[in-house]
Design a protein around this motif. Structure first.
Motif, PDB file in Angstrom:
ATOM      1  N   SER A  88      68.253  22.604  18.776  1.00 53.25           N
ATOM      2  CA  SER A  88      68.405  21.120  18.734  1.00 53.25           C
ATOM      3  C   SER A  88      66.787  20.595  19.057  1.00 53.25           C
ATOM      4  CB  SER A  88      69.233  20.465  19.702  1.00 53.25           C
ATOM      5  OG  SER A  88      69.131  20.764  20.889  1.00 53.25           O
ATOM      6  N   TYR A  89      65.808  21.582  19.806  1.00 56.15           N
ATOM      7  CA  TYR A  89      64.882  20.864  20.163  1.00 56.15           C
ATOM      8  C   TYR A  89      63.759  21.220  19.309  1.00 56.15           C
ATOM      9  CZ  TYR A  89      66.573  20.776  24.877  1.00 56.15           C
ATOM     10  OH  TYR A  89      67.522  20.717  26.211  1.00 56.15           O
ATOM     11  N   ILE A  90      63.955  21.758  18.321  1.00 50.54           N
ATOM     12  CA  ILE A  90      62.835  21.861  17.098  1.00 50.54           C
ATOM     13  C   ILE A  90      63.228  21.249  16.224  1.00 50.54           C
ATOM     14  CG2 ILE A  90      62.065  23.753  15.307  1.00 50.54           C
ATOM     15  CD1 ILE A  90      63.224  26.013  17.292  1.00 50.54           C
ATOM     16  N   LYS A  91      61.983  20.408  15.831  1.00 49.41           N
ATOM     17  CA  LYS A  91      62.068  19.218  14.894  1.00 49.41           C
ATOM     18  C   LYS A  91      61.343  19.303  13.621  1.00 49.41           C
ATOM     19  CE  LYS A  91      64.012  16.569  18.238  1.00 49.41           C
ATOM     20  NZ  LYS A  91      65.388  16.306  18.187  1.00 49.41           N
ATOM     21  N   ASN A  92      60.458  20.252  13.697  1.00 48.46           N
ATOM     22  CA  ASN A  92      59.960  20.707  12.233  1.00 48.46           C
ATOM     23  C   ASN A  92      60.936  21.446  11.399  1.00 48.46           C
ATOM     24  OD1 ASN A  92      58.329  22.835  10.566  1.00 48.46           O
ATOM     25  ND2 ASN A  92      56.984  21.311  11.250  1.00 48.46           N
ATOM     26  N   LYS A  93      61.214  21.062  10.369  1.00 50.18           N
ATOM     27  CA  LYS A  93      62.090  21.563   9.604  1.00 50.18           C
ATOM     28  C   LYS A  93      61.853  22.937   9.228  1.00 50.18           C
ATOM     29  CE  LYS A  93      63.505  17.310   6.929  1.00 50.18           C
ATOM     30  NZ  LYS A  93      63.717  16.524   5.667  1.00 50.18           N
ATOM     31  N   LYS A  94      60.626  23.252   8.840  1.00 47.44           N
ATOM     32  CA  LYS A  94      60.362  24.868   8.659  1.00 47.44           C
ATOM     33  C   LYS A  94      60.574  25.759   9.674  1.00 47.44           C
ATOM     34  CE  LYS A  94      56.988  24.160   4.754  1.00 47.44           C
ATOM     35  NZ  LYS A  94      55.550  24.439   4.466  1.00 47.44           N
ATOM     36  N   ALA A  95      60.220  25.124  10.924  1.00 43.48           N
ATOM     37  CA  ALA A  95      60.364  25.796  12.227  1.00 43.48           C
ATOM     38  C   ALA A  95      61.848  26.113  12.300  1.00 43.48           C
ATOM     39  CB  ALA A  95      59.648  25.447  13.323  1.00 43.48           C
ATOM     40  N   ALA A  96      62.588  24.782  12.145  1.00 39.66           N
ATOM     41  CA  ALA A  96      64.142  24.777  12.327  1.00 39.66           C
ATOM     42  C   ALA A  96      64.654  25.855  11.545  1.00 39.66           C
ATOM     43  CB  ALA A  96      64.449  23.617  12.438  1.00 39.66           C
ATOM     44  N   ALA A  97      64.361  25.976  10.190  1.00 36.46           N
ATOM     45  CA  ALA A  97      64.884  27.047   9.382  1.00 36.46           C
ATOM     46  C   ALA A  97      64.679  28.408   9.717  1.00 36.46           C
ATOM     47  CB  ALA A  97      64.372  26.858   7.853  1.00 36.46           C
ATOM     48  N   VAL A  98      63.363  28.743  10.257  1.00 29.53           N
ATOM     49  CA  VAL A  98      62.934  29.954  10.708  1.00 29.53           C
ATOM     50  C   VAL A  98      63.773  30.294  12.129  1.00 29.53           C
ATOM     51  CG1 VAL A  98      61.075  31.481  12.007  1.00 29.53           C
ATOM     52  CG2 VAL A  98      60.698  29.774   9.959  1.00 29.53           C
ATOM     53  N   TYR A  99      63.903  29.176  12.812  1.00 34.44           N
ATOM     54  CA  TYR A  99      64.831  29.657  13.913  1.00 34.44           C
ATOM     55  C   TYR A  99      66.208  29.680  13.583  1.00 34.44           C
ATOM     56  CZ  TYR A  99      67.295  28.954  18.474  1.00 34.44           C
ATOM     57  OH  TYR A  99      68.114  29.447  19.520  1.00 34.44           O
ATOM     58  N   SER A 100      66.726  28.951  12.748  1.00 38.23           N
ATOM     59  CA  SER A 100      68.305  29.248  12.341  1.00 38.23           C
ATOM     60  C   SER A 100      68.316  30.874  12.013  1.00 38.23           C
ATOM     61  CB  SER A 100      68.513  28.450  11.287  1.00 38.23           C
ATOM     62  OG  SER A 100      69.933  28.667  10.865  1.00 38.23           O
ATOM     63  N   VAL A 101      67.383  31.420  10.872  1.00 34.77           N
ATOM     64  CA  VAL A 101      67.483  32.733  10.705  1.00 34.77           C
ATOM     65  C   VAL A 101      67.403  33.521  11.768  1.00 34.77           C
ATOM     66  CG1 VAL A 101      66.182  34.413   9.370  1.00 34.77           C
ATOM     67  CG2 VAL A 101      66.586  32.223   8.192  1.00 34.77           C
ATOM     68  N   VAL A 102      66.570  33.314  12.760  1.00 31.90           N
ATOM     69  CA  VAL A 102      66.412  34.189  13.801  1.00 31.90           C
ATOM     70  C   VAL A 102      67.614  34.139  14.591  1.00 31.90           C
ATOM     71  CG1 VAL A 102      65.151  34.469  16.349  1.00 31.90           C
ATOM     72  CG2 VAL A 102      63.831  33.930  14.087  1.00 31.90           C
ATOM     73  N   LYS A 103      68.405  32.996  14.988  1.00 28.32           N
ATOM     74  CA  LYS A 103      69.506  32.618  15.677  1.00 28.32           C
ATOM     75  C   LYS A 103      70.529  33.681  15.147  1.00 28.32           C
ATOM     76  CE  LYS A 103      71.962  28.814  14.952  1.00 28.32           C
ATOM     77  NZ  LYS A 103      72.251  27.668  14.942  1.00 28.32           N
ATOM     78  N   TYR A 104      70.698  33.554  13.987  1.00 27.47           N
ATOM     79  CA  TYR A 104      71.924  34.336  13.311  1.00 27.47           C
ATOM     80  C   TYR A 104      71.558  35.877  13.326  1.00 27.47           C
ATOM     81  CZ  TYR A 104      74.410  30.315  11.935  1.00 27.47           C
ATOM     82  OH  TYR A 104      75.212  28.983  11.796  1.00 27.47           O
ATOM     83  N   ALA A 105      70.242  36.335  13.399  1.00 23.62           N
ATOM     84  CA  ALA A 105      69.873  37.547  13.386  1.00 23.62           C
ATOM     85  C   ALA A 105      70.288  38.084  14.630  1.00 23.62           C
ATOM     86  CB  ALA A 105      68.455  37.864  13.233  1.00 23.62           C
ATOM     87  N   VAL A 106      69.951  37.347  15.704  1.00 25.53           N
ATOM     88  CA  VAL A 106      70.311  37.736  17.199  1.00 25.53           C
ATOM     89  C   VAL A 106      71.988  37.694  17.136  1.00 25.53           C
ATOM     90  CG1 VAL A 106      70.300  36.854  19.350  1.00 25.53           C
ATOM     91  CG2 VAL A 106      68.260  36.542  18.213  1.00 25.53           C
ATOM     92  N   PHE A 107      72.495  36.965  16.753  1.00 21.02           N
ATOM     93  CA  PHE A 107      74.148  36.983  16.606  1.00 21.02           C
ATOM     94  C   PHE A 107      74.469  38.298  15.974  1.00 21.02           C
ATOM     95  CE2 PHE A 107      74.560  32.191  16.559  1.00 21.02           C
ATOM     96  CZ  PHE A 107      74.180  32.200  18.054  1.00 21.02           C
ATOM     97  N   ILE A 108      74.094  38.538  14.950  1.00 16.64           N
ATOM     98  CA  ILE A 108      74.291  39.797  14.127  1.00 16.64           C
ATOM     99  C   ILE A 108      74.108  40.970  14.948  1.00 16.64           C
ATOM    100  CG2 ILE A 108      73.914  41.312  12.039  1.00 16.64           C
ATOM    101  CD1 ILE A 108      73.479  38.927  10.590  1.00 16.64           C
ATOM    102  N   SER A 109      72.817  41.000  15.594  1.00 22.73           N
ATOM    103  CA  SER A 109      72.391  42.263  16.268  1.00 22.73           C
ATOM    104  C   SER A 109      73.163  42.450  17.453  1.00 22.73           C
ATOM    105  CB  SER A 109      70.819  41.893  16.870  1.00 22.73           C
ATOM    106  OG  SER A 109      70.199  41.988  15.867  1.00 22.73           O
ATOM    107  N   PHE A 110      73.743  41.367  18.129  1.00 23.30           N
ATOM    108  CA  PHE A 110      74.519  41.446  19.385  1.00 23.30           C
ATOM    109  C   PHE A 110      75.983  41.701  18.866  1.00 23.30           C
ATOM    110  CE2 PHE A 110      76.681  39.319  22.973  1.00 23.30           C
ATOM    111  CZ  PHE A 110      75.965  39.819  23.904  1.00 23.30           C
ATOM    112  N   ALA A 111      76.325  41.363  17.725  1.00 20.70           N
ATOM    113  CA  ALA A 111      77.749  41.854  17.246  1.00 20.70           C
ATOM    114  C   ALA A 111      77.381  43.227  17.059  1.00 20.70           C
ATOM    115  CB  ALA A 111      78.112  41.052  15.988  1.00 20.70           C
ATOM    116  N   LEU A 112      76.561  43.708  16.488  1.00 18.30           N
ATOM    117  CA  LEU A 112      76.419  45.241  16.263  1.00 18.30           C
ATOM    118  C   LEU A 112      76.225  46.125  17.351  1.00 18.30           C
ATOM    119  CD1 LEU A 112      73.851  45.090  13.085  1.00 18.30           C
ATOM    120  CD2 LEU A 112      76.196  45.777  13.045  1.00 18.30           C
TER     121      LEU A 112
END
Length: 581
Positions: free
Chosen positions: A534-558
């Motif tokens: 929610s602190y990331i206002k730049n759309k491109k940066a927010a999109a990159v963070y969203s990918v990173v976030k779900y990658a972290v979730f998937i890694s944590f699940a694995l």
């Protein structure tokens, strides 16, 4: 003239019908009042201690207090009229069927404990009646249980009706992700339970390969065998329903009785009773997860990720299979918080269920009121306290609560008084890790029979330290969020109970409490990653963070899969080898 006769007769019939209905209502109220008093006396008898004058005083206090409560319910609260104002015939029939099992369990158990009544008999009655009661313990117990049957039925119907209404409302508010998660996870859980229970008894009855029954500490420090063997799910006065959970057997009774009813209908299915009971437990666990996601206001893919991570956490995996009271305690706890945050009218009753199913949940009493004024807050707390006390008195647990300090003193042997704070702290970090990952454990024969027990904690758990740091950071970024505040308070409380007090550290058994506390840890870590975005206002940066976030979730699940599944396999192999079905 002839046209007036039917109207006069009709008026007479109407008056007669009104009079008959009024007489019937009065008869039902009187029957309920008498039955409720018998029920209270019946349940109070279990907690009387021989040769104790205090017990007799408490018995008298309980009886007169229960009478006041029953009269208040019948006269002031119009309890009978409100309970049966809108009859639901299927639920009425179901409640009638469910009522039998707790009453039958009370009769059987009271027969076994009849010696506790000698102190009353010797004081209040003569030798002839004393001899009669001693010779006819089963008959006396059966008469008392039969007398309590109607009141038990009314209370059961009231509970079932309210619970079904709550679940219906929860279902109507749920989205597609909730429904898919619940039914898919429940199907997998029931299949896993059925398969596991067909190979081992380690998770419920504890019957070993030689036919011996092991009631405690088979898998970690669980009491599954004792809980299952004593019918703790619908027997209020079972040994496990002590001062820690004085009314566990009351609020779990409809569910335990439902499992028993299912086992009678599907009697031809092997192990159907424990399977049905475990399936109900699994359903309650899944409902708690859904309510937690709702309190976090998760939607769409984010909610699906939360469900996946929660479902793969070690407490969920192990408790889906295990008979333990903490499952119900955790469900009532989450339901109370959910009702408090959504300002539902069930809030006070959910608190009564939560705190009497696990007394420590009572520390969340500030959630009972949203009032800003001091006296408004006090009024709400007092009202909830009166309701809680009424449950305790009416259902015969006053003697147990009155001996609170003595009962707690008996239990303090589990608090690790011989351990240093440093030892407890090491175990606490390991506990934090076990909220997500299975602890290191191995087969042991320290109790005279085979157990699967956590290895001694001799060093700091790096995973526990990192996870705790993420929890604290998650709160720091969400400290204005009411649910985050509750999670943090519960995290601090877990530290106080498990590390400062050291509850369970004497046995190195903190993994037992992981389910009860882990929801707060999991929620805060999940909220951390969401808040950062929610602190990331730049759309491109927010999109990159969203990918990173779900990658972290998937890694944590694995990672949880990599750690937890092999350990679950080890536990299952242990059970099949030493406690085969």
């Amino acid at each position: 003239m002839s046209n007036q006769h039917p109207s006069i007769g009709s008026a007479d019939n109407t008056a007669d019908n009104t009079s008959s209905r009024k007489a019937l209502r009065i008869a039902v109220k009187v029957l309920f009042a008498c039955s409720a008093m018998i029920m209270s006396v019946l349940l109070s008898l279990f907690n009387l201690m021989p040769s104790s004058a205090l017990s007799l005083d408490l018995f008298a206090i309980t009886t007169f207090s229960a009478l006041g409560i029953v009269l208040f319910l019948v006269i002031k609260c119009k309890f009978i009229e409100r309970t049966f104002s809108n009859l639901n015939i299927p639920l009425l029939v179901l409640s009638a069927a469910l009522t039998y099992f707790p009453c039958h369990a009370a009769a059987v158990e009271l027969t076994d404990r009849m010696s506790r009544l000698f102190v009353i008999r010797e004081v209040f009655v003569g030798e002839i009646i004393t001899h009669f009661w001693g010779e006819n313990a089963a008959l006396v117990s059966s008469i008392l249980s039969a007398g309590a049957l109607f009141a038990a039925f009314v209370f059961t119907y009231c509970f079932v009706n309210a619970f079904v209404r709550f679940i219906r409302d929860l279902y109507e508010k749920s989205d597609k992700a909730d429904k898919i998660f619940f039914f898919a996870a429940l199907f997998v859980s029931v299949a896993a339970i059925s398969l596991v229970y067909s190979h081992t008894t380690a998770f419920y009855s504890g019957v070993d390969a030689n036919g011996g029954v092991r009631l405690y500490d088979i898998i970690y420090t669980t009491d599954s065998g004792e809980i299952f063997d004593s019918n703790a799910y619908y027997s209020i006065n079972a040994e496990q329903n002590d001062i820690r959970q004085p009314l566990f057997g009351l609020f779990a009774a409809p569910f335990g009785s439902l499992a028993k009813l299912i086992s009678l209908i599907f009697f031809f299915v092997p192990n159907i009773y424990p399977i049905a009971l475990a399936a109900i437990q699994a359903g309650l666990l899944l409902l708690a997860v859904i309510m937690t996601a709702e309190m976090m206001k998760l939607r769409g893919l984010l909610k699906a990720a939360f469900f996946a991570l929660y479902a793969l956490s070690f407490p969920m995996l192990i408790y889906v299979l295990t008979m333990e009271q903490y499952i119900f305690s955790m469900f009532w706890l989450i339901m109370f918080i959910y009702c408090a945050l959504s300002n539902r009218q069930e809030r006070q009753y959910a608190f009564a269920a939560a705190s009497s199913s696990m007394l420590t949940t009572g520390v969340l009493f500030p959630l009972l009121s949203d009032k800003r004024s001091f006296w408004g807050f006090v009024k709400d707390i007092f009202e909830a306290g009166v309701k809680f006390a009424s449950f305790i008195i009416l259902f015969g647990q006053l003697a147990l609560v009155a001996n609170f300090m003595e009962e707690i003193g008996k239990l303090m042997r589990f608090s690790g008084v011989e351990l240093t704070f440093g030892d407890k702290l090491l175990q606490f970090f390991s506990f934090v890790s076990s909220c997500f990952f299975a602890p290191a454990a191995s087969t042991a024969d320290t109790l005279g029979y085979m157990s699967y027990f956590p290895d001694a904690v001799t060093s700091v758990s790096a995973a526990g330290v990192v996870l705790l740091a993420l929890v604290l950071l998650g709160f720091a970024l969400n400290m204005k969020n009411k649910f985050a505040q509750i999670c943090m308070a519960w995290t601090v409380f877990s530290f106080v109970i498990l590390c400062v007090v050291g509850w369970g550290t004497q046995e190195n058994g903190l993994v037992l409490y992981a389910l009860y506390f882990s929801w707060a840890y999991i929620s805060l870590i999940f909220m951390l990653f969401e808040k950062v975005g929610s602190y990331i206002k730049n759309k491109k940066a927010a999109a990159v963070y969203s990918v990173v976030k779900y990658a972290v979730f998937i890694s944590f699940a694995l990672l949880m899969l990599w750690v937890n599944i092999p350990e679950m396999a080890n536990i299952l192999r242990f059970g099949a080898e030493y406690y085969p079905a």
